[in-house]
Design a protein around this motif. Structure first.
Motif, PDB file in Angstrom:
ATOM      1  N   TRP A  11      -9.571   6.866  15.244  1.00 56.98           N
ATOM      2  CA  TRP A  11      -8.342   6.499  14.520  1.00 56.98           C
ATOM      3  C   TRP A  11      -7.200   6.238  15.514  1.00 56.98           C
ATOM      4  CZ3 TRP A  11      -5.953   4.753  10.412  1.00 56.98           C
ATOM      5  CH2 TRP A  11      -4.685   5.181  10.046  1.00 56.98           C
ATOM      6  N   GLN A  12      -7.088   7.085  16.518  1.00 58.17           N
ATOM      7  CA  GLN A  12      -6.030   6.893  17.524  1.00 58.17           C
ATOM      8  C   GLN A  12      -6.258   5.590  18.287  1.00 58.17           C
ATOM      9  OE1 GLN A  12      -3.377   8.611  17.413  1.00 58.17           O
ATOM     10  NE2 GLN A  12      -4.169  10.165  16.019  1.00 58.17           N
ATOM     11  N   LYS A  13      -7.509   5.337  18.650  1.00 53.39           N
ATOM     12  CA  LYS A  13      -7.810   4.116  19.397  1.00 53.39           C
ATOM     13  C   LYS A  13      -7.532   2.871  18.547  1.00 53.39           C
ATOM     14  CE  LYS A  13     -11.307   1.631  22.003  1.00 53.39           C
ATOM     15  NZ  LYS A  13     -12.705   1.439  22.335  1.00 53.39           N
ATOM     16  N   TYR A  14      -7.970   2.943  17.292  1.00 50.55           N
ATOM     17  CA  TYR A  14      -7.767   1.829  16.352  1.00 50.55           C
ATOM     18  C   TYR A  14      -6.279   1.523  16.172  1.00 50.55           C
ATOM     19  CZ  TYR A  14      -7.301   0.390  11.347  1.00 50.55           C
ATOM     20  OH  TYR A  14      -6.944  -0.186  10.153  1.00 50.55           O
ATOM     21  N   LYS A  15      -5.468   2.584  16.084  1.00 44.67           N
ATOM     22  CA  LYS A  15      -4.038   2.352  15.841  1.00 44.67           C
ATOM     23  C   LYS A  15      -3.347   1.684  17.035  1.00 44.67           C
ATOM     24  CE  LYS A  15      -2.621   6.424  14.372  1.00 44.67           C
ATOM     25  NZ  LYS A  15      -1.666   7.417  13.825  1.00 44.67           N
ATOM     26  N   THR A  16      -3.898   1.859  18.252  1.00 43.89           N
ATOM     27  CA  THR A  16      -3.247   1.231  19.401  1.00 43.89           C
ATOM     28  C   THR A  16      -3.304  -0.297  19.317  1.00 43.89           C
ATOM     29  OG1 THR A  16      -5.236   1.237  20.794  1.00 43.89           O
ATOM     30  CG2 THR A  16      -3.803   3.165  20.953  1.00 43.89           C
ATOM     31  N   ILE A  17      -4.316  -0.839  18.595  1.00 48.12           N
ATOM     32  CA  ILE A  17      -4.367  -2.302  18.473  1.00 48.12           C
ATOM     33  C   ILE A  17      -4.100  -2.749  17.035  1.00 48.12           C
ATOM     34  CG2 ILE A  17      -5.831  -2.695  20.491  1.00 48.12           C
ATOM     35  CD1 ILE A  17      -8.181  -3.102  18.526  1.00 48.12           C
ATOM     36  N   THR A  18      -3.669  -1.820  16.172  1.00 49.08           N
ATOM     37  CA  THR A  18      -3.403  -2.146  14.766  1.00 49.08           C
ATOM     38  C   THR A  18      -2.050  -1.570  14.359  1.00 49.08           C
ATOM     39  OG1 THR A  18      -5.792  -1.748  14.508  1.00 49.08           O
ATOM     40  CG2 THR A  18      -4.555  -2.273  12.503  1.00 49.08           C
ATOM     41  N   PRO A  19      -0.954  -2.150  14.839  1.00 48.91           N
ATOM     42  CA  PRO A  19       0.364  -1.576  14.528  1.00 48.91           C
ATOM     43  C   PRO A  19       0.613  -1.418  13.021  1.00 48.91           C
ATOM     44  CG  PRO A  19       0.564  -3.410  16.088  1.00 48.91           C
ATOM     45  CD  PRO A  19      -0.883  -3.315  15.725  1.00 48.91           C
ATOM     46  N   ASP A  20       0.053  -2.314  12.204  1.00 47.53           N
ATOM     47  CA  ASP A  20       0.270  -2.192  10.756  1.00 47.53           C
ATOM     48  C   ASP A  20      -0.361  -0.926  10.177  1.00 47.53           C
ATOM     49  OD1 ASP A  20       1.834  -4.417  10.560  1.00 47.53           O
ATOM     50  OD2 ASP A  20       0.314  -5.699   9.607  1.00 47.53           O
ATOM     51  N   GLN A 179      -2.949  -2.515  -7.427  1.00 43.40           N
ATOM     52  CA  GLN A 179      -1.953  -3.587  -7.529  1.00 43.40           C
ATOM     53  C   GLN A 179      -0.564  -3.059  -7.183  1.00 43.40           C
ATOM     54  OE1 GLN A 179      -4.447  -2.941  -9.604  1.00 43.40           O
ATOM     55  NE2 GLN A 179      -5.565  -4.873  -9.791  1.00 43.40           N
ATOM     56  N   GLU A 180      -0.266  -1.845  -7.669  1.00 42.17           N
ATOM     57  CA  GLU A 180       1.052  -1.260  -7.406  1.00 42.17           C
ATOM     58  C   GLU A 180       1.223  -0.980  -5.907  1.00 42.17           C
ATOM     59  OE1 GLU A 180       3.202   2.810  -8.670  1.00 42.17           O
ATOM     60  OE2 GLU A 180       1.922   1.990 -10.253  1.00 42.17           O
ATOM     61  N   LEU A 181       0.174  -0.488  -5.282  1.00 46.79           N
ATOM     62  CA  LEU A 181       0.225  -0.248  -3.829  1.00 46.79           C
ATOM     63  C   LEU A 181       0.425  -1.571  -3.088  1.00 46.79           C
ATOM     64  CD1 LEU A 181      -0.165   1.502  -1.268  1.00 46.79           C
ATOM     65  CD2 LEU A 181      -2.639   1.124  -1.518  1.00 46.79           C
ATOM     66  N   ASN A 182      -0.320  -2.608  -3.496  1.00 50.56           N
ATOM     67  CA  ASN A 182      -0.187  -3.915  -2.832  1.00 50.56           C
ATOM     68  C   ASN A 182       1.241  -4.431  -2.925  1.00 50.56           C
ATOM     69  OD1 ASN A 182      -2.909  -3.925  -2.231  1.00 50.56           O
ATOM     70  ND2 ASN A 182      -3.480  -5.109  -4.033  1.00 50.56           N
ATOM     71  N   GLU A 183       1.844  -4.313  -4.123  1.00 52.27           N
ATOM     72  CA  GLU A 183       3.220  -4.804  -4.306  1.00 52.27           C
ATOM     73  C   GLU A 183       4.184  -4.054  -3.401  1.00 52.27           C
ATOM     74  OE1 GLU A 183       3.995  -4.611  -8.546  1.00 52.27           O
ATOM     75  OE2 GLU A 183       2.294  -5.978  -8.900  1.00 52.27           O
ATOM     76  N   PHE A 184       3.972  -2.746  -3.297  1.00 53.75           N
ATOM     77  CA  PHE A 184       4.811  -1.926  -2.412  1.00 53.75           C
ATOM     78  C   PHE A 184       4.671  -2.392  -0.960  1.00 53.75           C
ATOM     79  CE2 PHE A 184       4.734   1.776   0.517  1.00 53.75           C
ATOM     80  CZ  PHE A 184       6.074   2.150   0.453  1.00 53.75           C
ATOM     81  N   LEU A 185       3.443  -2.629  -0.524  1.00 55.53           N
ATOM     82  CA  LEU A 185       3.216  -3.018   0.880  1.00 55.53           C
ATOM     83  C   LEU A 185       3.835  -4.389   1.177  1.00 55.53           C
ATOM     84  CD1 LEU A 185      -0.472  -1.769   1.246  1.00 55.53           C
ATOM     85  CD2 LEU A 185       1.589  -0.677   2.160  1.00 55.53           C
ATOM     86  N   VAL A 186       3.681  -5.319   0.243  1.00 52.93           N
ATOM     87  CA  VAL A 186       4.261  -6.655   0.433  1.00 52.93           C
ATOM     88  C   VAL A 186       5.784  -6.543   0.486  1.00 52.93           C
ATOM     89  CG1 VAL A 186       4.583  -8.933  -0.651  1.00 52.93           C
ATOM     90  CG2 VAL A 186       2.294  -7.912  -0.524  1.00 52.93           C
ATOM     91  N   ALA A 187       6.359  -5.718  -0.392  1.00 52.05           N
ATOM     92  CA  ALA A 187       7.818  -5.524  -0.403  1.00 52.05           C
ATOM     93  C   ALA A 187       8.296  -4.912   0.912  1.00 52.05           C
ATOM     94  CB  ALA A 187       8.223  -4.649  -1.595  1.00 52.05           C
ATOM     95  N   GLN A 188       7.414  -4.182   1.577  1.00 51.65           N
ATOM     96  CA  GLN A 188       7.770  -3.568   2.863  1.00 51.65           C
ATOM     97  C   GLN A 188       7.499  -4.519   4.037  1.00 51.65           C
ATOM     98  OE1 GLN A 188       9.297  -0.631   3.244  1.00 51.65           O
ATOM     99  NE2 GLN A 188       9.290  -0.271   1.031  1.00 51.65           N
ATOM    100  N   SER A 191       1.663  -8.221   5.392  1.00 53.57           N
ATOM    101  CA  SER A 191       0.985  -9.360   4.762  1.00 53.57           C
ATOM    102  C   SER A 191      -0.461  -8.998   4.480  1.00 53.57           C
ATOM    103  CB  SER A 191       1.166 -10.646   5.558  1.00 53.57           C
ATOM    104  OG  SER A 191       0.438 -10.597   6.720  1.00 53.57           O
ATOM    105  N   LEU A 192      -0.877  -9.330   3.262  1.00 53.70           N
ATOM    106  CA  LEU A 192      -2.205  -8.945   2.772  1.00 53.70           C
ATOM    107  C   LEU A 192      -3.139 -10.147   2.799  1.00 53.70           C
ATOM    108  CD1 LEU A 192      -1.206  -6.684  -0.276  1.00 53.70           C
ATOM    109  CD2 LEU A 192      -1.612  -6.026   2.107  1.00 53.70           C
ATOM    110  N   ASN A 193      -4.435  -9.849   2.921  1.00 62.36           N
ATOM    111  CA  ASN A 193      -5.463 -10.888   2.925  1.00 62.36           C
ATOM    112  C   ASN A 193      -5.613 -11.447   1.509  1.00 62.36           C
ATOM    113  OD1 ASN A 193      -7.828 -12.343   2.864  1.00 62.36           O
ATOM    114  ND2 ASN A 193      -9.145 -10.672   3.556  1.00 62.36           N
ATOM    115  N   THR A 194      -5.390 -12.753   1.363  1.00 58.96           N
ATOM    116  CA  THR A 194      -5.441 -13.366   0.032  1.00 58.96           C
ATOM    117  C   THR A 194      -6.772 -14.087  -0.238  1.00 58.96           C
ATOM    118  OG1 THR A 194      -4.419 -15.369   0.914  1.00 58.96           O
ATOM    119  CG2 THR A 194      -2.933 -13.723  -0.028  1.00 58.96           C
ATOM    120  N   ALA A 195      -7.711 -14.046   0.725  1.00 57.29           N
ATOM    121  CA  ALA A 195      -9.005 -14.730   0.516  1.00 57.29           C
ATOM    122  C   ALA A 195      -9.702 -14.155  -0.707  1.00 57.29           C
ATOM    123  CB  ALA A 195      -9.894 -14.569   1.750  1.00 57.29           C
ATOM    124  N   GLY A 196      -9.986 -14.992  -1.693  1.00 61.50           N
ATOM    125  CA  GLY A 196     -10.628 -14.528  -2.925  1.00 61.50           C
ATOM    126  C   GLY A 196      -9.676 -13.741  -3.813  1.00 61.50           C
TER     127      GLY A 196
END
Ligand code: NI
Length: 266
Positions: A11-20, A179-188, A191-196
């Motif tokens: 998790w620590q290693k992943y976060k170093t290249i995944t700021p989001d 859906q509610e979580l997604n709306e919160f994240l977009v408002a913050q 950017s979310l993956n919209t494929a499909g």
């Protein structure tokens, strides 16, 4: 290494290249949420020494049990997932590129990137996901092969580290739906993956998933440092299956679109 220390270190290693991922973690903790990890995903090639089933044995040694195989024809991938009898431990999803289905040029390139690493790596251990894997390729080659297989390019560049962690949405107290979580994240500003569609899967399929688009980070290739897509953070809401038990599997059509979270926008 026990499960807990592995997932913590990865998790620590992943976060170093995944700021989001850090951004989302802080936003959710700021609301008093505790984050439960639904699953991790790993990417590899079907090359002896690092194939998905060989990597899976590292988790079997931790008590994980191998479950279903999945085929992703268009992306030329196969995947398998593993569950632990202790349901507090994340599921492990490992995919691999089936090299014989790719062009001779791509096969040759991948072997040139990974073969010397494999012959020198010694017995497999979980450190293979924590330490640097093979040396990154030349960026010109990454770009050249990206069009044929984004998956091959990503895995050649980043090696065997975790591709994503996943928030179990069921465990969140301040969101009643994905859906509610997604709306919160977009408002913050995420950017979310919209494929499909933003939400992949339905309650009828017992699994709904969404994910951030991968972060674009500076990455040191052999010949130059360039900005490329790294990792993303996923969100999963699970529903009870016909037997009334929370569904623990994956939905291939949804997973197929989730893979595209690391795709460069065209
Ligand atoms: Ni996933």
């Amino acid at each position: 290494m026990n499960s807990e220390s592995f997932f913590q270190s990865a998790w620590q290693k992943y976060k170093t290249i995944t700021p989001d991922a850090s951004k989302v973690e802080n936003l959710l903790r700021g609301r008093g949420e505790q984050l439960i990890n639904d699953h991790i995903a790993l990417r590899t090639f079907n090359i002896p020494g690092i194939s998905r089933l060989e990597l899976g044995t590292l988790f079997e040694a931790l008590g994980y049990l191998k479950k279903d195989d999945m085929v992703f024809t268009e992306k030329k991938l196969m995947a398998t997932y593993w569950l632990h009898p202790d349901s507090s431990l994340p599921k492990v999803f490992i995919s691999e590129l089936i090299l014989e289905k790719t062009s001779p040029e791509l096969q040759k390139w991948i072997h040139s990137v990974v073969d010397s690493f494999i012959s020198g790596m010694g017995p497999l251990s979980l450190d293979v996901f924590l330490n640097p894997s093979w040396n990154p390729p030349n960026f010109v080659d990454y770009q050249k092969h990206y069009g044929e297989s984004e998956y091959a390019a990503w895995t050649a560049a980043f090696g065997l580290q975790v591709n994503h962690y996943t928030v179990l949405v069921n465990a969140l107290k301040t969101f009643s739906s994905l859906q509610e979580l997604n709306e919160f994240l977009v408002a913050q500003g995420l950017s979310l993956n919209t494929a499909g569609g933003i939400v992949k899967g339905t309650p009828d399929q017992c699994l709904e998933q969404s994910s951030t688009m991968a972060n674009k980070i500076k990455w040191a290739f052999a010949d130059q440092t360039c900005e490329v897509m790294s990792c993303y953070y996923e969100f999963a809401r699970r529903y009870p299956d016909a037997a009334g038990k929370l569904f623990q599997g994956f939905i291939p059509t949804s997973a197929d679109k989730i893979f595209e979270s690391t795709f460069e926008k065209k």
